[in-house]
Design a protein around this motif. Structure first.
Motif, PDB file in Angstrom:
ATOM      1  N   ASP A 184      -3.371  -6.128  14.018  1.00 40.08           N
ATOM      2  CA  ASP A 184      -4.820  -6.021  13.866  1.00 40.08           C
ATOM      3  C   ASP A 184      -5.540  -7.096  14.673  1.00 40.08           C
ATOM      4  O   ASP A 184      -6.604  -6.847  15.233  1.00 40.08           O
ATOM      5  N   ASP A 235      -3.330  -2.689   1.246  1.00 44.85           N
ATOM      6  CA  ASP A 235      -4.221  -2.637   2.406  1.00 44.85           C
ATOM      7  C   ASP A 235      -4.548  -1.172   2.704  1.00 44.85           C
ATOM      8  O   ASP A 235      -4.220  -0.643   3.749  1.00 44.85           O
ATOM      9  N   LYS A 259      -4.605   4.200   6.608  1.00 42.96           N
ATOM     10  CA  LYS A 259      -3.799   4.428   5.394  1.00 42.96           C
ATOM     11  C   LYS A 259      -4.711   4.916   4.267  1.00 42.96           C
ATOM     12  O   LYS A 259      -5.331   4.104   3.578  1.00 42.96           O
ATOM     13  N   GLU A 308       0.832  -1.225   0.000  1.00 41.03           N
ATOM     14  CA  GLU A 308       0.000   0.000   0.000  1.00 41.03           C
ATOM     15  C   GLU A 308       0.858   1.263   0.000  1.00 41.03           C
ATOM     16  O   GLU A 308       0.403   2.317  -0.423  1.00 41.03           O
ATOM     17  N   MET A 367      -3.504 -13.111   5.373  1.00 42.21           N
ATOM     18  CA  MET A 367      -3.229 -12.588   6.695  1.00 42.21           C
ATOM     19  C   MET A 367      -4.271 -13.175   7.644  1.00 42.21           C
ATOM     20  O   MET A 367      -5.464 -13.226   7.308  1.00 42.21           O
ATOM     21  N   THR A 385      -0.507  -9.770  14.070  1.00 47.17           N
ATOM     22  CA  THR A 385      -0.901  -9.590  15.476  1.00 47.17           C
ATOM     23  C   THR A 385      -1.331  -8.156  15.775  1.00 47.17           C
ATOM     24  O   THR A 385      -2.041  -7.926  16.752  1.00 47.17           O
ATOM     25  N   GLY A 396       3.181  -9.469  12.468  1.00 48.41           N
ATOM     26  CA  GLY A 396       2.855  -8.304  13.306  1.00 48.41           C
ATOM     27  C   GLY A 396       4.036  -7.983  14.216  1.00 48.41           C
ATOM     28  O   GLY A 396       5.002  -8.758  14.300  1.00 48.41           O
TER      29      GLY A 396
HETATM   30  C1  PEP Z   1      -0.837  -6.657  11.293  1.00 44.35           C
HETATM   31  O1  PEP Z   1      -1.998  -6.278  11.298  1.00 44.35           O
HETATM   32  O2  PEP Z   1      -0.297  -7.260  12.235  1.00 44.35           O
HETATM   33  C2  PEP Z   1       0.041  -6.388  10.124  1.00 44.35           C
HETATM   34  C3  PEP Z   1       1.232  -6.926  10.010  1.00 44.35           C
HETATM   35  O3  PEP Z   1      -0.436  -5.539   9.174  1.00 44.35           O
HETATM   36  P1  PEP Z   1      -0.476  -3.952   9.319  1.00 44.35           P
HETATM   37  O4  PEP Z   1       0.320  -3.581  10.550  1.00 44.35           O
HETATM   38  O5  PEP Z   1       0.078  -3.413   8.062  1.00 44.35           O
HETATM   39  O6  PEP Z   1      -1.932  -3.693   9.486  1.00 44.35           O
END
Ligand code: PEP
Ligand code: MG
Length: 541
Positions: free
Chosen positions: A455, A336, A341, A299, A429, A453, A503
């Motif tokens: 989210d 994403d 974002k 993204e 994910m 982790t 994460g």
């Molecule tokens: C998450 O959610 O753990 C992750 C790795 O994605 P992002 O931090 O980009 O949402």
């Protein structure tokens, strides 16, 4: 009084901090003039002999580079030798000498520039960078014709070297003990000079428009951010001295741990991969000895742009990451966008609960044109390395089936159009409680899981990850999260589905042992954490 803290931004080629004084390298082009040749055949002979000598020089450089930086990086000199040996270049030069009755120097310079311009006009950044190789070859032959010595760079004390451009030959001849950093006006991060600087562990920044009057001045080079500071003040010096100390500790760790496997003394192993957000982060991943890229948050390509990045632009970015990782696995997550974002041109509605709103795969499955463009770029880029595709924000088996239908259509379309591509493993994910709870069914649909982790914590504990007031509640160590991780690993493995964690919890050193015991296959973390985790693994009871 001199102006302090002059800042010059460029592109980061290789991380590292250097503090010292500048040595500006002035490069004479040798003043090539067009001279009417009195004896045309004698000019052809001069060229042929110079070409032979240049080939010998390149063989010697190849041997030197092979010993100092390894066979892979040294290959550039073999390629140069082959390009010189090739009939095209030599033929064009001899034809020009004969047809226009000019001196050999002029014919080499002119032809070299013509060939370089062809590369420069190419869309692909990697091919564009080959124009530097062409110029390097031509200037080597010209230097021989003019009786000049190439690559002789005598330095008495360590300096920050500034130059218009550096050729691979010059780079490999640099005395590493005398070079604190290199900064050039021209040159791309894909150039061989850049590749060699990385392999030689020299902080490097390119594309910096520095002024002419900097020779001898004090400076700081921040190779991570791609910045040159001229005449830094005391505060900046102190800041960077501290950064440099940290950096040296890290480099020390690197020297000790580079190339080692991530295995505990009792034989448990795990892959340590890097999380990145842009092509330039690949350098950091390589420096820190990442086994691959576990998460490329694509993204950021969209966030940096003013409008939807087109297929070619995306192809170049994904290809650069795949090639930069030299055959190691690269997991690219489809965009994403949404929640925190936001890119204006998506024109997303304002939402009451954006984190639980229209984001990631939800947008992709509705606005298929955006999704298809990204998938086409990914499948095309897959030819250049070991790319896998990862989908964010999954909540159901149906979503995955729909994704697979679309990926099938995209591949069929490429096939029909005769556009080369390669198939790629698909993963999802696991970052919603629904995905964790459905992991047994989901594992039968995909090749790998990557547990998000960040989210997963916010959705499981109903605690917004952006809300500072909830920091105490937002606890990725909560037993609910650990139970989910355990469940996802077990369900994944039951169906031969690889399980990683990407994460922030993956980088938590207090968790490393637990992840190993749970049988997690991979941790994907910010690059500077890789060696710290490896250190922990190697010394585990
Ligand atoms: C998450 O959610 O753990 C992750 C790795 O994605 P992002 O931090 O980009 O949402
Ligand atoms: Mg996430």
């Amino acid at each position: 009084m001199e102006k302090q803290n002059q800042v010059f931004q460029g592109k980061n080629v290789y991380g590292g901090i250097a503090i010292g004084s500048i040595r500006l390298l002035s490069q004479s082009e040798g003043g090539i003039r067009r001279i009417q040749a009195r004896d045309v055949e004698a000019e052809v002979v001069r060229f042929t002999e110079a070409r032979e000598q240049a080939k010998e020089q390149l063989s010697r450089l190849y041997e030197k580079a092979k010993q100092e930086v390894g066979e892979h990086e040294a290959a550039v000199f073999e390629v140069h030798r082959m390009m010189l040996d090739g009939v095209d270049f030599a033929d064009s030069i001899t034809k020009m000498i004969r047809a226009q009755e000019v001196n050999a120097e002029y014919a080499v310079a002119h032809t070299g520039e013509e060939f370089a311009a062809v590369f420069e006009s190419m869309e692909d950044d990697y091919m564009k960078a080959r124009s530097e190789d062409m110029r390097d070859i031509a200037s080597r032959v010209i230097a021989i014709l003019q009786g000049r010595k190439t690559e002789e760079l005598r330095l008495d004390e360590p300096v920050i070297l500034l130059a218009d451009r550096l050729t691979p030959g010059e780079t490999v001849q640099l005395d590493k003990t005398k070079i604190l950093a290199v900064v050039t006006r021209h040159g791309s991060v894909y150039s061989h000079a850049a590749i060699l600087a990385r392999a030689m562990n020299i902080p490097a920044v390119m594309g910096v428009d520095f002024p002419e009057d900097v020779d001898g001045k004090s400076a700081i080079v921040d190779g991570y951010e791609g910045v040159l500071y001229v005449e830094p003040d005391d505060a900046l010096r102190t800041k960077y001295r501290n950064r440099k100390n940290e950096d040296e500790k890290q480099k020390h760790l690197l020297m000790e741990l580079k190339g080692k496997d991530n295995v505990t003394p009792d034989g448990k192993r795990i892959d340590l991969f890097a999380n990145i957000g842009s092509v330039s982060d690949v350098a950091d991943a390589v420096t820190n000895d990442a086994g691959g890229i576990g998460l490329f948050r694509s993204e950021f390509l969209y966030l940096e742009a003013e409008d939807y990045p087109d297929e070619e632009k995306q192809l170049q970015a994904y290809r650069a990451v795949a090639e930069g990782m030299e055959g190691k696995p690269v997991v690219i997550r489809t965009m994403d966008i949404g929640a925190d974002k936001q890119a204006n041109y998506f024109k997303l509605d304002k939402e009451e609960n954006p984190a639980m709103g229209y984001r990631g795969i939800r947008i992709c499955l509705e606005r298929k044109d955006i999704f298809q463009t990204q998938l086409r770029a990914l499948y095309r880029a897959a030819r250049y390395g070991r790319i896998s595709i990862l989908f964010p924000m999954i909540t159901s088996v149906e979503e995955v089936r729909e994704i697979k239908k679309i990926t099938g259509e995209v591949k069929a379309e490429l096939e029909r159009e005769g556009i080369p591509y390669k198939d790629a493993p698909l993963g999802i994910m696991i970052e919603t409680p629904a995905a964790a709870l459905m992991s047994e069914e989901l594992a039968q649909e995909v090749d790998f899981f990557s547990i998000g982790t960040n989210d997963l914590t916010q959705y499981t504990l109903a605690a917004d990850r952006q809300n500072a007031k909830l920091e105490r509640l937002y606890d990725p160590h909560h037993p609910a999260i650990l139970k989910m991780i355990q469940m996802v690993v077990e369900n994944g493995h039951k169906h031969h589905c690889r399980v990683g964690i990407c994460g922030e919890l993956g980088a938590d050193l207090t968790m490393t042992k637990i992840f190993l015991e749970l049988g997690v296959d991979e941790l994907s973390v910010n690059p500077p954490m890789i060696l710290k985790i490896r250190e922990k693994i190697l010394s585990m009871d």
